[in-house]
Design an enzyme around this catalytic site. Structure first.
Site, PDB file in Angstrom:
ATOM      1  N   GLY B  66     106.423  51.204 -38.863  1.00  0.00           N
ATOM      2  CA  GLY B  66     106.308  49.980 -39.641  1.00  0.00           C
ATOM      3  C   GLY B  66     105.290  48.997 -39.091  1.00  0.00           C
ATOM      4  O   GLY B  66     104.536  48.370 -39.838  1.00  0.00           O
ATOM      5  N   ASN B 144     114.367  41.206 -42.460  1.00  0.00           N
ATOM      6  CA  ASN B 144     115.112  42.014 -41.498  1.00  0.00           C
ATOM      7  C   ASN B 144     116.257  41.278 -40.834  1.00  0.00           C
ATOM      8  O   ASN B 144     117.205  41.888 -40.373  1.00  0.00           O
ATOM      9  CB  ASN B 144     114.160  42.563 -40.427  1.00  0.00           C
ATOM     10  N   GLN B 183     112.857  47.241 -44.404  1.00  0.00           N
ATOM     11  CA  GLN B 183     114.297  47.013 -44.513  1.00  0.00           C
ATOM     12  C   GLN B 183     114.822  47.314 -45.910  1.00  0.00           C
ATOM     13  O   GLN B 183     116.010  47.565 -46.108  1.00  0.00           O
ATOM     14  CB  GLN B 183     114.621  45.556 -44.154  1.00  0.00           C
ATOM     15  N   THR B 241      95.296  63.339 -35.042  1.00  0.00           N
ATOM     16  CA  THR B 241      96.002  64.543 -35.482  1.00  0.00           C
ATOM     17  C   THR B 241      97.318  64.141 -36.137  1.00  0.00           C
ATOM     18  O   THR B 241      98.074  63.351 -35.586  1.00  0.00           O
ATOM     19  CB  THR B 241      96.275  65.477 -34.283  1.00  0.00           C
ATOM     20  N   CYS B 329     113.448  43.422 -32.659  1.00  0.00           N
ATOM     21  CA  CYS B 329     112.026  43.701 -32.458  1.00  0.00           C
ATOM     22  C   CYS B 329     111.349  42.725 -31.507  1.00  0.00           C
ATOM     23  O   CYS B 329     110.234  42.960 -31.074  1.00  0.00           O
ATOM     24  CB  CYS B 329     111.300  43.724 -33.789  1.00  0.00           C
TER      25      CYS B 329
END
Lengths: 384, 384
Positions: B66, B144, B183, B241, B329
């Protein structure tokens, strides 16, 4: 025969990751006990990695892979030093060379130093490119296409010399040395204190670890602007919820690679030399790209005039051999390899090239098989 | 009770990922058969995700989560439009708000629009902030911390109006709408054609998918500068990748979440309302943060004066309940939540807050347990 493009996940790495893919899912930044466990798993991984690299745990920044590590090193250092200059080589990965133009638009100049015909960067050429505005030299430890091992220790000496000179002249501009060690991991010594590099990027998926996991070593004191802002994880240098399983897997992978490094390097160098000898003997006009001595033990890059690279790869696949024309990283690109062109190869020669990269799965039987199937393929392609 | 911080990996998602963690490891950019298989796995995942989102497969950009999606949207659009302006809200995730200052240093101005006391962004306030220089509006789909569901459809109408007005005046500047749906995933409709958003970011680890995997939907024609340069994967918008297992897992996770969305939203809204009712009845002076109606079905955020957030979380953990003070967070931050302050809460009130977020594991018994253990904890904390 394409271990430079991707390596299988070592079952022991998968086993180490599994608890964090299954039951233990807490966000390491949460406050409760389950989160302390995932936090501890991330920090234990960081300690393991720091130990192997000769770094402090706080100097390890987890990333999503080699490309992010390279971009964070280059963009990060340059953005922290407005209007600065950096020096790199003409055979770097696109994750480095791709930063040149966007950073130029932001006012940062770059000098791309050519390499010698054997693929080695000349330290004196780097030295000539360094100006009083230079804040970063970025040269890969070993090249992904031709395996050429670059003189990182000598570059570190150059950096020390420039720093001493600047300090004597009262010039306050830092100079950092970054190396992309994605291909070197598992084969060369990555001890940053011995190497005396300031930044070093690693990629899990090249060392029998997970895809989507890597790290950037950032020496304490190095000014670095993040690529991503947010929750302030990784001491503000890389925000985003930690990929716990990825970090754990990366640590386990590097641990295993470091333990097997010397024996595996010795084993593969023997197989590689045998393969070079037998293929160049069996296929007329075949030449080796890159220095024959200063190269990764698992790499051979051949130019085989009259055979087109993509065709060689597809015919080899038909015989159960996975190979590459150059780098797997330039998706769907039909342009000749910038690395081979930088060695002085013509576009036609670059397009007639084949990379074989050995790994843990490669044994004597695999070498025999390639020596058996490749020469007739070349005869057929040359007829076409 | 902390599903907004992290969700367990659904066993069906793990099962879908497993082949790409174990046997199938080829770099999708390689040319041989095994690589075509991993390439197909990535592209099948992209198709699945595009179908659910009502997007074209080429509009899906895989990211590492995110935070990267948010940063790519904001930094990407702004850097593609030098000297432009953007508008966002005061309760966005730090992955958005953290871009304000660094972009300002690059010459991009931002307006941060305050929200109403119920946590909702007022469309008229956003409209007032839009100037002729504005290229991006970024407002999250649902918050959130307080679960407030933002008026994205109305913002899309505003964007259409501004575009029509600019077009009429011959002004050639684009205006894009980005929404962080991390969220909202699993609870709200993410169909970008119905939502009429131009950019939408998702995070695997919030929807019972893998950590380290996410996506950014980028509507065709949107000018976006990459965060990372390199091999040119994801049509040049995100080099590196591909994390094959991550992409496959993300697709499976969104597929399962979309299938269960309506029933699960209904079930959790019932449990949530019951929990709000019983907790506010049992704990005097408790108030709900955020709009009581326009909120995610799994979120309750309470301010409980006299009880400190971190203490509530630790006491609850001691009773087997995982909760959060606000966002997981903001690592180790002791600052009061910027979201709660934006609602007009005092720092003391913000620090007396508790977030409970329900999820698939939450049942009636879990609600009963919280209602049993939390009130005595509050009594105890208020005594202290």
């Amino acid at each position: 025969m394409d271990h430079a493009a991707a390596t299988p996940l070592d079952p022991r790495v998968f086993e180490a990751m599994q608890p964090y893919l299954a039951g233990q899912f807490a966000n390491p930044s949460s406050l409760y006990g389950a989160a302390r466990e995932t936090r501890q798993a991330v920090e234990a991984a960081r300690h393991t990695l720091a130990n192997i690299l000769g770094a402090k745990p706080t100097e390890i920044v987890f990333t999503s892979g080699g490309t992010e590590g390279d971009n964070l090193a280059v963009q990060g250092v340059l953005r922290a030093h407005p209007g600065a200059h950096w020096v790199t080589s003409s055979i770097e990965h696109d994750a480095i060379l791709g930063c040149v133009e966007p950073l130029m638009r932001e006012g940062h100049e770059a000098t791309i130093v050519p390499v010698e015909p054997n693929g080695l960067v000349e330290v004196a050429a780097i030295e000539r490119a360094v100006t009083d505005q230079t804040v970063l030299i970025s040269v890969m430890m070993a090249n992904n296409e031709i395996g050429a091992i670059q003189p990182i220790a000598e570059l570190a000496k150059l950096v020390a010399k420039v720093r001493a000179d600047r300090s004597q002249r009262g010039l306050d501009r830092p100079l950092y040395l970054h190396t992309d060690a994605a291909q070197a991991a598992g084969y060369l010594d990555l001890h940053v204190a011995r190497l005396r590099v300031d930044l070093l990027s690693l990629n899990g998926s090249k060392l029998y670890g997970p895809k989507g996991a890597g790290l950037l070593y950032v020496r304490q004191g190095t000014r670095l602007e993040p690529l991503m802002y947010g929750g302030g994880q990784e001491r503000g240098r890389r925000s985003g919820t930690e990929n716990v399983a990825g970090a754990v897997g990366l640590a386990k992978a590097l641990e295993l690679a470091a333990a097997a490094r010397e024996s595996e390097s010795h084993r593969l160098a023997g197989l590689r030399d045998e393969l070079i000898r037998r293929l160049t003997a069996a296929i007329p006009h075949t030449t080796l790209n890159g220095d024959p001595k200063r190269r990764l033990p698992n790499n051979l890059s051949l130019t085989i005039p009259g055979a087109e690279g993509e065709a060689m790869v597809l015919y080899l696949d038909n015989h159960g051999v996975q190979a590459s024309t150059g780098s797997a990283c330039s998706t769907g690109s039909l342009d000749p390899s910038h690395v081979l062109l930088a060695l002085g190869r013509t576009p036609a020669e670059a397009n007639a090239s084949l990379r074989l990269t050995l790994g843990r799965a490669t044994d004597e039987a695999a070498i025999d098989h390639v020596v058996k199937v490749l020469p007739p393929i070349i005869v057929r392609l040359r007829e076409l």
